[in-house]
Design an enzyme around this catalytic site. Structure first.
Site, PDB file in Angstrom:
ATOM      1  N   LYS A   1       0.856  -1.191   0.000  1.00 47.39           N
ATOM      2  CA  LYS A   1       0.000   0.000   0.000  1.00 47.39           C
ATOM      3  C   LYS A   1       0.891   1.239   0.000  1.00 47.39           C
ATOM      4  O   LYS A   1       1.705   1.436   0.883  1.00 47.39           O
ATOM      5  CB  LYS A   1      -0.927   0.050   1.217  1.00 47.39           C
TER       6      LYS A   1
ATOM      7  N   GLU B   1       9.872   0.781  10.719  1.00 50.31           N
ATOM      8  CA  GLU B   1      10.916   1.821  10.620  1.00 50.31           C
ATOM      9  C   GLU B   1      10.208   3.140  10.864  1.00 50.31           C
ATOM     10  O   GLU B   1       9.422   3.599  10.032  1.00 50.31           O
ATOM     11  CB  GLU B   1      11.568   1.731   9.240  1.00 50.31           C
TER      12      GLU B   1
ATOM     13  N   CYS C   1      13.323  10.448   8.037  1.00 51.86           N
ATOM     14  CA  CYS C   1      13.198   9.853   9.373  1.00 51.86           C
ATOM     15  C   CYS C   1      14.491  10.003  10.146  1.00 51.86           C
ATOM     16  O   CYS C   1      14.470  10.133  11.363  1.00 51.86           O
ATOM     17  CB  CYS C   1      12.810   8.383   9.247  1.00 51.86           C
TER      18      CYS C   1
ATOM     19  N   GLU D   1       9.565  15.220  16.324  1.00 52.89           N
ATOM     20  CA  GLU D   1      10.025  15.109  14.939  1.00 52.89           C
ATOM     21  C   GLU D   1       9.302  16.195  14.128  1.00 52.89           C
ATOM     22  O   GLU D   1       8.095  16.134  13.926  1.00 52.89           O
ATOM     23  CB  GLU D   1       9.666  13.714  14.414  1.00 52.89           C
TER      24      GLU D   1
END
Ligand code: NAI
Ligand code: MG
Length: 452
Positions: free
Chosen positions: A143, A219, A253, A350
């Site tokens: 996906k 992850e 990331c 983040e």
């Protein structure tokens, strides 16, 4: 303060007049069982151009029914296998065991792998996911992220043209709740691999646990320290710290998003970091020489501006940037905060945008403690010319990757993944294969062994 310095950006005009690329979008349907098909519901959703917010394609919107179709196709392809593995290097072992037995392990594919990827590197994430899955002879339902559905469809169509058997790799576009969640909860999916936010990663583990206990690799997010020691080459460190944070509009990331600088070189470093940011060319990424394009969408754009406001309100020093670029599209000025404290939101969350936060430290023990004082553990940069310092820090930091006097080195052989809430499992290279293999022990009595 807001809006200050816009004229610094030499390609500012190109933001207002975006280049029209000569790209023809050939595939906008779902790719199930080797064929392009519409969504069962007939629904579509728009893909937007982040330079303007305009619609560039309507794409079939998969939901639970399409996930069912894709999983059935993947299961059929798996059961009808075997189709050839991509590498001959995957094999089991012969093991010594007590008693008169021949013991071997077989490394078998797990089965149907569900894979969910994010929007920040749509093609790289596609490659990292399908590579080991297919190398180990699994079949896949992938996906894509709702912001970036097109490249995976296109590249998979090329793989089918090159002879991939139908059903081996199915691509479903769609949203997290309506397409991602049914994949994670599916009773006939054997494994999920996910890259994205920590919050969604936690939900995925829960869905796996509540359905069939499928194995999960994750992850997830990060707040990676970039540590500049007092003996570092400050020019090189400033340039690499800039790259570590601003690369891909800060949407990484493993962005080096906490720049921790020794107090003796702090002021010099901040000046050099500012010089790097002031030279950064922001504009239409189709324009030659542009280094920074727009953020992916309105939601990310607003989130980043909110963090910038929070940095100002919490008392950090805004050194440069601090606002959007231009009046349309999702462009943000390269922004730097100095005098950042560990308890400020901009030093903890983040941000996922072009916002560098520079913190000051005094000694190595302190920097290790502060670097590790986060829920994340994805990566770290270490800048020093002292071997003992490099060895000390590379072992003390609780992160999946340590880059010493370099950053973002992503060779296919190098494993990548997180400690703590940055994830579980490793992608790329030899370590990624274990995510896609079952280990079967086969034990056979030896009737008349010549030796034991
Ligand atoms: P997200 O984690 O929600 O989305 C990533 C992927 O997960 C997309 O394909 C999405 O459709 C899917 N997804 C979302 N909810 C799901 C669910 N309930 N079940 C199954 N799949 C689901 O990330 P989002 O909302 O795009 O971004 C939010 C923040 O996450 C960003 O601001 C950034 O901080 C972080 N992020 C981190 C990434 C990384 O590389 N580790 C990549 C993208 C975002
Ligand atoms: Mg989300």
């Amino acid at each position: 303060m807001w809006g200050r310095g816009i004229s610094r950006f030499t390609t500012f005009a190109s933001i207002e007049k975006p280049i029209n690329p000569s790209v023809k979008i050939e595939h906008n349907q779902l790719l199930i069982d080797g064929k392009f098909v519409d969504a069962a519901s007939g629904k579509t959703f728009p893909t937007l151009d982040p330079r303007t917010g305009n619609v560039i394609a309507q794409v079939a919107e998969g939901d639970a029914e399409d996930i069912n179709r894709a999983v059935s196709a993947a299961r059929k392809a798996f059961d009808e296998g075997p189709w050839p593995r991509m590498t001959p290097y995957i094999h089991g072992l012969t093991l010594p065991a007590d008693g008169s037995y021949h013991v071997q392990t077989l490394h078998e594919p797990v089965g149907v792998a569900g894979q969910i990827i994010p929007w920040n590197f749509p093609l790289v994430m596609y490659g990292w996911k399908i590579g080991p899955a297919l190398a180990c002879a699994n079949t896949v339902v992938l996906k894509t992220a709702e912001q970036t559905p097109l490249s995976a469809l296109y590249v998979t169509s090329l793989l089918y043209e090159a002879g991939l058997p139908p059903g081996v790799l199915n691509v479903v576009s769609g949203f997290g709740a309506s397409a991602g969640a049914p994949l994670c909860s599916h009773m006939d999916v054997d494994k999920i691999a996910f890259t994205g936010s920590t919050e969604t990663g936690q939900r995925i583990l829960e869905m796996a646990a509540k359905s069939n206990l499928k194995s999960v690799t994750l992850e997830l997010g990060g707040k990676s320290p970039f540590i500049v020691c007092e003996d570092a080459d400050i020019d090189q460190a400033a340039e690499l710290a800039h790259f570590a944070l601003f690369f891909n509009q800060g949407q990484c990331c493993c962005a080096g998003s906490r720049t921790l600088v020794h107090e003796r070189v702090y002021d010099e470093f901040v000046e050099k970091a500012k010089a790097c940011a002031s030279k950064r060319v922001v504009g239409d990424p189709f324009q030659k020489g542009v280094q920074q394009g727009p953020q992916i969408d309105e939601k990310q754009f607003q989130k980043i501006l909110k963090y910038i406001r929070s940095g100002v309100e919490s008392g950090a020093t805004l050194e440069i940037g601090g606002d959007r670029c231009g009046s349309k599209g999702y462009y943000i000025q390269p922004t730097i905060f100095s005098n950042v404290k560990d308890n400020m939101l901009i030093a903890q969350d983040e941000i996922f945008g072009p916002v560098q936060t520079i913190l000051k430290y005094k000694d190595l023990d302190e920097v290790v403690r502060r670097a590790n004082a986060t829920q994340y553990g994805l990566a770290a940069g270490v800048f020093t010319q002292n071997l003992a310092t490099a060895n000390f820090l590379s072992r003390a930091l609780r992160v999946g990757s340590v880059w010493i006097n370099c950053y973002d080195v992503f060779d296919a052989a190098i494993p990548f993944g997180g400690y703590k809430m940055s994830g579980q499992g490793r992608e790329k290279g030899i370590y990624s294969l274990s995510n896609y293999l079952q280990i079967k022990a086969v034990v056979t009595p030896l009737k008349n062994p010549a030796w034991l």
